[in-house]
Scaffold this motif. Sequence first.
Motif, PDB file in Angstrom:
ATOM      1  N   VAL A   1       0.992  -1.170   0.014  1.00 53.96           N
ATOM      2  CA  VAL A   1      -0.041  -0.065   0.074  1.00 53.96           C
ATOM      3  C   VAL A   1       0.799   1.336  -0.192  1.00 53.96           C
ATOM      4  N   HIS A   2       0.355   2.160  -0.623  1.00 50.72           N
ATOM      5  CA  HIS A   2       1.344   3.441  -0.902  1.00 50.72           C
ATOM      6  C   HIS A   2       0.834   4.595  -0.042  1.00 50.72           C
ATOM      7  N   LEU A   3      -0.499   4.586   0.229  1.00 51.30           N
ATOM      8  CA  LEU A   3      -1.081   5.913   0.940  1.00 51.30           C
ATOM      9  C   LEU A   3      -2.020   5.532   1.744  1.00 51.30           C
ATOM     10  N   LEU A   4      -1.950   6.038   3.248  1.00 51.14           N
ATOM     11  CA  LEU A   4      -2.874   5.945   3.875  1.00 51.14           C
ATOM     12  C   LEU A   4      -3.775   7.497   4.345  1.00 51.14           C
ATOM     13  N   LEU A   5      -4.949   7.318   4.107  1.00 47.47           N
ATOM     14  CA  LEU A   5      -5.529   8.703   4.231  1.00 47.47           C
ATOM     15  C   LEU A   5      -6.708   8.540   5.493  1.00 47.47           C
ATOM     16  N   SER A   6      -6.501   9.426   6.344  1.00 50.41           N
ATOM     17  CA  SER A   6      -7.454   9.398   7.590  1.00 50.41           C
ATOM     18  C   SER A   6      -7.670  10.909   8.295  1.00 50.41           C
ATOM     19  N   GLY A   7      -8.472  10.976   9.268  1.00 52.94           N
ATOM     20  CA  GLY A   7      -8.961  12.097   9.766  1.00 52.94           C
ATOM     21  C   GLY A   7      -8.888  12.162  11.338  1.00 52.94           C
ATOM     22  N   HIS A   8     -10.100  12.530  12.026  1.00 51.22           N
ATOM     23  CA  HIS A   8     -10.094  12.347  13.238  1.00 51.22           C
ATOM     24  C   HIS A   8      -9.720  13.484  14.254  1.00 51.22           C
ATOM     25  N   HIS A   9      -8.314  13.869  13.863  1.00 45.18           N
ATOM     26  CA  HIS A   9      -7.830  14.752  14.799  1.00 45.18           C
ATOM     27  C   HIS A   9      -7.755  16.224  14.428  1.00 45.18           C
ATOM     28  N   HIS A  10      -8.576  16.435  13.239  1.00 43.23           N
ATOM     29  CA  HIS A  10      -8.812  17.884  12.764  1.00 43.23           C
ATOM     30  C   HIS A  10      -7.377  18.565  12.515  1.00 43.23           C
ATOM     31  N   ARG A  11      -6.537  17.982  11.972  1.00 43.72           N
ATOM     32  CA  ARG A  11      -5.004  18.671  11.567  1.00 43.72           C
ATOM     33  C   ARG A  11      -4.439  17.994  10.120  1.00 43.72           C
ATOM     34  N   PRO A  12      -4.245  18.751   9.249  1.00 38.21           N
ATOM     35  CA  PRO A  12      -3.737  18.203   8.070  1.00 38.21           C
ATOM     36  C   PRO A  12      -2.119  18.049   8.071  1.00 38.21           C
ATOM     37  N   VAL A  13      -1.882  16.890   8.084  1.00 38.19           N
ATOM     38  CA  VAL A  13      -0.309  16.525   8.316  1.00 38.19           C
ATOM     39  C   VAL A  13      -0.182  15.579   7.263  1.00 38.19           C
ATOM     40  N   SER A  14       0.980  15.337   6.753  1.00 42.00           N
ATOM     41  CA  SER A  14       1.552  14.394   5.797  1.00 42.00           C
ATOM     42  C   SER A  14       3.030  14.072   5.881  1.00 42.00           C
ATOM     43  N   GLY A  15       3.529  12.841   5.508  1.00 42.87           N
ATOM     44  CA  GLY A  15       4.714  12.517   5.663  1.00 42.87           C
ATOM     45  C   GLY A  15       4.981  11.122   5.667  1.00 42.87           C
ATOM     46  N   GLU A  16       6.076  10.369   5.481  1.00 44.56           N
ATOM     47  CA  GLU A  16       6.345   8.845   5.628  1.00 44.56           C
ATOM     48  C   GLU A  16       5.925   8.363   7.079  1.00 44.56           C
ATOM     49  N   ALA A  17       5.161   7.427   7.187  1.00 47.19           N
ATOM     50  CA  ALA A  17       5.067   6.611   8.326  1.00 47.19           C
ATOM     51  C   ALA A  17       6.189   6.732   9.156  1.00 47.19           C
ATOM     52  N   ALA A  18       6.024   7.029  10.461  1.00 44.05           N
ATOM     53  CA  ALA A  18       7.189   6.994  11.572  1.00 44.05           C
ATOM     54  C   ALA A  18       8.115   5.587  11.340  1.00 44.05           C
ATOM     55  N   ALA A  19       9.225   5.734  11.425  1.00 43.63           N
ATOM     56  CA  ALA A  19       9.990   4.610  10.924  1.00 43.63           C
ATOM     57  C   ALA A  19      10.026   3.384  12.019  1.00 43.63           C
ATOM     58  N   GLU A  20       9.861   3.961  13.262  1.00 38.46           N
ATOM     59  CA  GLU A  20       9.944   2.647  14.471  1.00 38.46           C
ATOM     60  C   GLU A  20       8.698   1.840  14.353  1.00 38.46           C
ATOM     61  N   LEU A  21       7.709   2.426  13.586  1.00 36.33           N
ATOM     62  CA  LEU A  21       6.658   1.646  13.613  1.00 36.33           C
ATOM     63  C   LEU A  21       6.536   0.303  12.306  1.00 36.33           C
ATOM     64  N   LEU A  22       7.714   0.424  11.725  1.00 39.61           N
ATOM     65  CA  LEU A  22       7.646  -0.540  10.786  1.00 39.61           C
ATOM     66  C   LEU A  22       9.073  -1.410  10.574  1.00 39.61           C
ATOM     67  N   LEU A  23       8.815  -2.797  10.331  1.00 38.37           N
ATOM     68  CA  LEU A  23       9.748  -3.403  10.091  1.00 38.37           C
ATOM     69  C   LEU A  23      10.701  -3.411   8.854  1.00 38.37           C
ATOM     70  N   ASN A  24       9.987  -3.041   7.813  1.00 37.90           N
ATOM     71  CA  ASN A  24      10.543  -2.813   6.505  1.00 37.90           C
ATOM     72  C   ASN A  24       9.507  -2.035   5.545  1.00 37.90           C
ATOM     73  N   GLY A  25       9.978  -1.293   4.548  1.00 38.75           N
ATOM     74  CA  GLY A  25       8.937  -0.845   3.430  1.00 38.75           C
ATOM     75  C   GLY A  25       8.767   0.567   4.166  1.00 38.75           C
ATOM     76  N   SER A  26       8.117   1.285   3.316  1.00 38.22           N
ATOM     77  CA  SER A  26       7.625   2.415   3.773  1.00 38.22           C
ATOM     78  C   SER A  26       5.988   2.919   3.282  1.00 38.22           C
ATOM     79  N   VAL A  27       5.404   3.887   3.805  1.00 37.92           N
ATOM     80  CA  VAL A  27       4.023   4.072   3.233  1.00 37.92           C
ATOM     81  C   VAL A  27       4.064   5.647   3.689  1.00 37.92           C
ATOM     82  N   LEU A  28       3.058   6.377   2.848  1.00 33.99           N
ATOM     83  CA  LEU A  28       2.970   7.781   3.019  1.00 33.99           C
ATOM     84  C   LEU A  28       1.519   8.038   3.797  1.00 33.99           C
TER      85      LEU A  28
END
Length: 263
Positions: free
Chosen positions: A182-209
């Motif tokens: 998966v390339h992109l994760l789109l979400s809401g809930h916190h009412h704040r526009p933010v984007s970037g690569e997923a925090a690296a410590e959450l991943l074993l390998n790969g990346s997702v925006l």
Amino acid sequence: MRRIAHISDLHFGRHDPHKVEALLKSLTESRPELVAVSGDLTQRARDAEFVQARHFLERIAGPVLVVPGNHDVPLYNLHKRFFKPFTKFNRHIAPAGLDESIYADEDMLVLGLNTARRLTWKNGRVSFDQMAHIRRTFSEAPAGAWKIVVTHHPIASAHGEARVELAGRAILALRELVDVGVHLLLSGHHHRPVSGEAAAELLLNGSVLVVHAGTAVSTRTRGHDGNSYNLIGLEPGSVTVKVMAWSGDAFQEIQETRYPVAV
């Protein structure tokens, strides 16, 4: 370039009608191939609020993918909350199964997941069945297609940005999403526009925006973040995220960030 308009947290019942009209005008001018709505269409899951949300959605030209948020589950009517949490959403908006929403064309496959739960109040969760559905869905994606997931509750925080509260089982779900490409994760809930690569410590390998949206038309803005939505551009090798913010009389671009993403 393909475009997705990512709007969230409309909160009909606590909305600004002037901003609703301006948002529709901006969407018409932007001409996205898909409008992704990442939950909280209503303030208190009342029928009148769902009717207003449905009328808004009906005025959008082109495909719309919608998932519910925690505000779309009844809060005060406990019988409906625990036994029929999505009856109104199903009646007025769209089926709200845990894995009902899919948009697909020759260039992208977009899966909407319902993370709202009757027992978690404002928080959300990804189920093990949904993780299996993620794998089944994206294993059938055509080669070279963009793979995108839409949820209300975030599954990851963006690297370098303030941490946000994530959906339950987010780390397990994120690893599943990365594993199937998966390339992109789109979400809401916190009412704040933010984007970037997923925090690296959450991943074993790969990346997702990760792309979080602000609240589009609600009066429930938080802190210094006003109303906004995201206009996402997909082109070979990169994703562009434009934050379209309320300027006082229209939604205008205030920020553009380009991310390299291999498809």
